[in-house]
Every structure is written in structure tokens, then in C-alpha cells.
Design a protein around this motif. Structure first.
Motif, short mmCIF file in Angstrom:
data_model
loop_
_atom_site.label_atom_id
_atom_site.label_comp_id
_atom_site.label_asym_id
_atom_site.label_seq_id
_atom_site.Cartn_x
_atom_site.Cartn_y
_atom_site.Cartn_z
N LEU A 74 8.72 -3.43 -34.74
CA LEU A 74 9.91 -4.23 -34.46
C LEU A 74 11.17 -3.51 -34.95
O LEU A 74 12.21 -3.54 -34.28
N SER A 75 11.08 -2.88 -36.12
CA SER A 75 12.22 -2.13 -36.64
C SER A 75 12.57 -0.96 -35.73
O SER A 75 13.74 -0.71 -35.43
N GLN A 76 11.53 -0.25 -35.25
CA GLN A 76 11.77 0.88 -34.36
C GLN A 76 12.35 0.41 -33.03
O GLN A 76 13.24 1.07 -32.46
N LEU A 77 11.86 -0.72 -32.52
CA LEU A 77 12.39 -1.27 -31.27
C LEU A 77 13.87 -1.60 -31.41
O LEU A 77 14.66 -1.33 -30.50
N ASN A 78 14.25 -2.18 -32.53
CA ASN A 78 15.66 -2.51 -32.76
C ASN A 78 16.52 -1.25 -32.76
O ASN A 78 17.61 -1.23 -32.16
N LYS A 79 16.04 -0.18 -33.40
CA LYS A 79 16.79 1.07 -33.41
C LYS A 79 16.94 1.64 -32.00
O LYS A 79 18.02 2.12 -31.61
N ASP A 80 15.85 1.61 -31.23
CA ASP A 80 15.89 2.16 -29.86
C ASP A 80 16.83 1.36 -28.96
O ASP A 80 17.52 1.93 -28.10
N VAL A 81 16.88 0.04 -29.15
CA VAL A 81 17.79 -0.78 -28.35
C VAL A 81 19.23 -0.46 -28.70
O VAL A 81 20.10 -0.37 -27.82
N LEU A 82 19.53 -0.24 -29.98
CA LEU A 82 20.88 0.13 -30.38
C LEU A 82 21.29 1.47 -29.78
O LEU A 82 22.44 1.66 -29.35
N ILE A 83 20.34 2.43 -29.74
CA ILE A 83 20.64 3.73 -29.13
C ILE A 83 20.93 3.56 -27.64
O ILE A 83 21.86 4.17 -27.09
N LEU A 84 20.12 2.72 -26.98
CA LEU A 84 20.31 2.49 -25.55
C LEU A 84 21.68 1.87 -25.27
O LEU A 84 22.35 2.21 -24.29
N GLU A 85 22.13 0.98 -26.14
CA GLU A 85 23.43 0.33 -25.94
C GLU A 85 24.57 1.33 -26.04
O GLU A 85 25.62 1.17 -25.40
N LYS A 86 24.38 2.38 -26.83
CA LYS A 86 25.44 3.36 -27.03
C LYS A 86 25.42 4.45 -25.95
O LYS A 86 26.40 5.18 -25.77
N GLU A 87 24.30 4.59 -25.23
CA GLU A 87 24.21 5.66 -24.23
C GLU A 87 25.04 5.31 -22.99
O GLU A 87 25.06 4.17 -22.53
N ASP A 88 25.67 6.33 -22.46
CA ASP A 88 26.46 6.16 -21.23
C ASP A 88 26.39 7.46 -20.44
O ASP A 88 27.38 8.15 -20.22
N ASP A 89 25.17 7.84 -20.05
CA ASP A 89 24.97 9.12 -19.38
C ASP A 89 24.72 8.97 -17.88
O ASP A 89 24.36 9.93 -17.22
N GLY A 90 24.84 7.78 -17.38
CA GLY A 90 24.62 7.60 -15.96
C GLY A 90 23.23 7.11 -15.65
O GLY A 90 23.02 5.93 -15.49
N GLU A 91 22.23 8.03 -15.63
CA GLU A 91 20.90 7.64 -15.17
C GLU A 91 19.76 8.15 -16.05
O GLU A 91 18.99 7.38 -16.59
#
Length: 315
Positions: A74-91
């Protein structure tokens, strides 16, 4: 002329004794105590043995490992979701991150299902054990009635005295604990890893001269390191580690494009191998972390904010 029969005195005494021996003597014996129920005691001993075999420390460890594994994921999932929210690379990288998150959510669901199933089994086991213990207590109290010489009560009193003496001795021998840990045992460079069996900690200590040490993490306040394995591989020669099926794997830097899985340690057999020779092509020169997922049997590498997944084939 008369005939006289002279009978010696000893013969007369013998005859008298023989006549007395022919008499029958009988007496009546009344036993007020009841017969001890040996068969009932045997049944009690069998029930105690069955109760001990059903309740083992391994069952508790299994539940604790599942809880720790779920907490880590659950802790790792939270970190990965935060990374995804910051990404803006298109696809591209956003899709890869979503794929990782999807796998993590699948793994979490499987853990929750297994945890629920295990908890239900434990609840049933606890209820049955509680009932068995109550019955055993009642039966033992009934058996204690046959202890007319108070042997059991004497043993219980002696046991209580031994406990009091031990506590008293511990108080007398208590020393003030040091405020700082002794030099030469502190842990350094702790890394967490998970696999099918739970949560692991990979680290080194100055006592182990910088070699890798592997421990199973046990839940608590604070968490404690339980069973520990010491290896002969130098930690600074290792770039990353990961766990899979109870085996520790270590990688090393070859060049900007290639990383090698060169070492393994099997926690079941204790066998070390330094010639694994598995090479991985990298998207970036540096791999920050490696994580094996038992759900899809993929090895996920995070390289300079990029993610690369490798399919793992076990021979």
C-alpha cells in the motif's frame, strides 16, 4: 494287663496347632475412595496434544507476514500514484506507470483475499481452542478431587514460589541500560524487499565488515528483525538487490547500457552463487531500485525517473 498310650507333649501341641489352622478367618474391607478414572485422564491428555498441534507460532507468523506485506505494498502504491500525478510526458511513461499500478493493485487484492481467508480460519481456530480450554479446565478440576494427599496443590505452590524468586532475582540484578547503542552494531543502508513470503530487510553492519545481511521483518512496536542470514558478498560491490521466492539476488554495474545479476543467496539451503551471469539492458545508466512482482513475474527497474519491466523466467 492294661495298655497305656503315652503321647509326648510336643505331639499334643502340634495336633492343637493343626486343628487351629483348619479354621477359616474372613474380614470385610470397605474402600471409601472412588477408583481413579485413568481412561478420562488419557482422553484429557489426547485433547491437550490435539490443541497444541492446532495452535502453533507459525500460524501467527503467517498472519503477521501478510499484514506486513500488505502495508508495504500500500505504501509503494501510494508512492507510484504520486509519481504518476507528477508525470506529464504525453504517453509512453504514463502508460508504463499505469501498468505498474495495475499490477500492484492486483497483488494487493490477492493479499487482501488471502488475509481475509486466513483471518477467518484463525477466528474459527480461536473459538474452538477457547471451548477446548474451558472443557479441559473443568475436567482437570474434577480430576484434582482425586488428589487426596494435596500433591498437585503443593506443586502449584512451589511453582508460584519459583516465579516470585525469579522476579525478585531479576530486580536485584537489574542494571541501567546504556543510553546509546554500543559502537560496532549499528545497522547501515537498510533496504526493504518483498516477495511471496513477506517483507525482508537487506542491510549491513560494521560487525559484518560491510557484507550483506538479510533479515525477515516481524511486526511490532517497533518492528523487529527476526531470523537473519549473513552473506559473504560485499555490499559496496552491489548496486541493487531484490527478493524472489525466498532467494536474494544482487546486481552490479557493468557499463552505461548493461547491468548484471551476478549473485544469489538461497534462504532455504543457505547456498551462495557468484556466477549467475544474467545481463539486463538499461534505458538509463543508473538503476535506483529493483522490485520483483510475484503477480506477473516481472522485475521492475526504476532508472533515472524511468521504469523498465523485465519478464522473469525461472528454470
Amino acid at each position: 494287663m492294661k495298655l497305656y498310650v503315652i503321647i509326648p507333649l510336643w505331639a499334643l501341641l502340634t495336633f492343637t496347632q493343626q486343628a487351629s489352622a483348619l479354621e477359616i478367618c474372613a474380614c470385610e474391607l470397605n474402600i471409601s475412595e472412588k477408583a481413579f478414572p485413568h481412561e478420562k485422564l488419557r482422553i484429557v491428555e489426547t485433547n491437550v496434544s490435539d490443541c497444541n498441534s492446532n495452535i502453533t507460532p507459525q500460524k501467527t507468523v503467517e498472519l503477521e507476514s501478510l499484514l506486513l506485506g500488505l502495508e508495504h505494498r500500500l505504501s509503494q502504491l501510494n508512492k507510484d500514484v504520486l509519481i504518476l500525478e507528477k508525470e506529464d510526458d504525453g504517453e509512453l511513461y504514463g502508460v508504463l506507470s499505469l501498468y505498474v499500478i495495475e499490477n500492484e493493485m492486483t497483488e494487493i487484492k490477492q493479499l487482501i483475499d488471502k488475509l481475509n481467508s486466513t483471518m477467518q480460519k484463525h477466528q474459527i481456530l480461536t473459538a474452538n481452542a477457547t471451548k477446548q480450554l474451558e472443557n479441559l479446565k473443568t475436567e482437570m478440576q474434577e480430576l484434582e478431587k482425586f488428589d487426596t494427599m494435596q500433591v498437585i496443590k503443593g506443586q502449584q505452590a512451589i511453582a508460584a514460589l519459583k516465579v516470585d524468586l525469579r522476579k525478585c532475582s531479576e530486580k536485584l540484578n537489574t542494571t541501567v541500560a546504556p543510553t546509546e547503542p554500543p559502537q560496532g552494531y549499528p545497522y547501515t543502508d537498510l533496504d526493504l524487499a518483498t516477495d511471496e513470503s513477506g517483507v525482508w530487510v537487506v542491510y549491513t553492519t560494521t560487525q559484518d565488515f560491510g557484507n550483506l545481511v538479510l533479515s525477515k521483518l516481524e511486526e511490532g512496536e517497533p518492528p523487529t528483525l527476526r531470523r537473519t542470514w549473513r552473506t559473504s558478498v560485499y555490499k559496496r560491490a552491489v548496486t541493487n538487490t531484490f527478493m524472489a521466492c525466498g532467494v536474494l539476488y544482487a546486481t552490479r554495474y557493468i557499463n552505461r547500457e548493461v547491468e548484471e545479476i551476478f549473485y544469489s543467496f538461497n534462504t532455504v539451503t543457505g547456498q551462495e552463487k557468484f556466477n549467475i551471469g544474467i545481463f539486463m539492458n538499461k534505458m538509463s545508466p543508473n538503476i535506483q531500485s529493483l522490485n520483483y512482482s510475484p503477480v506477473d513475474q516481472m522485475l521492475h527497474a526504476y532508472c533515472d525517473s524511468n521504469m523498465v519491466s523485465y519478464k522473469v523466467l525461472f528454470g
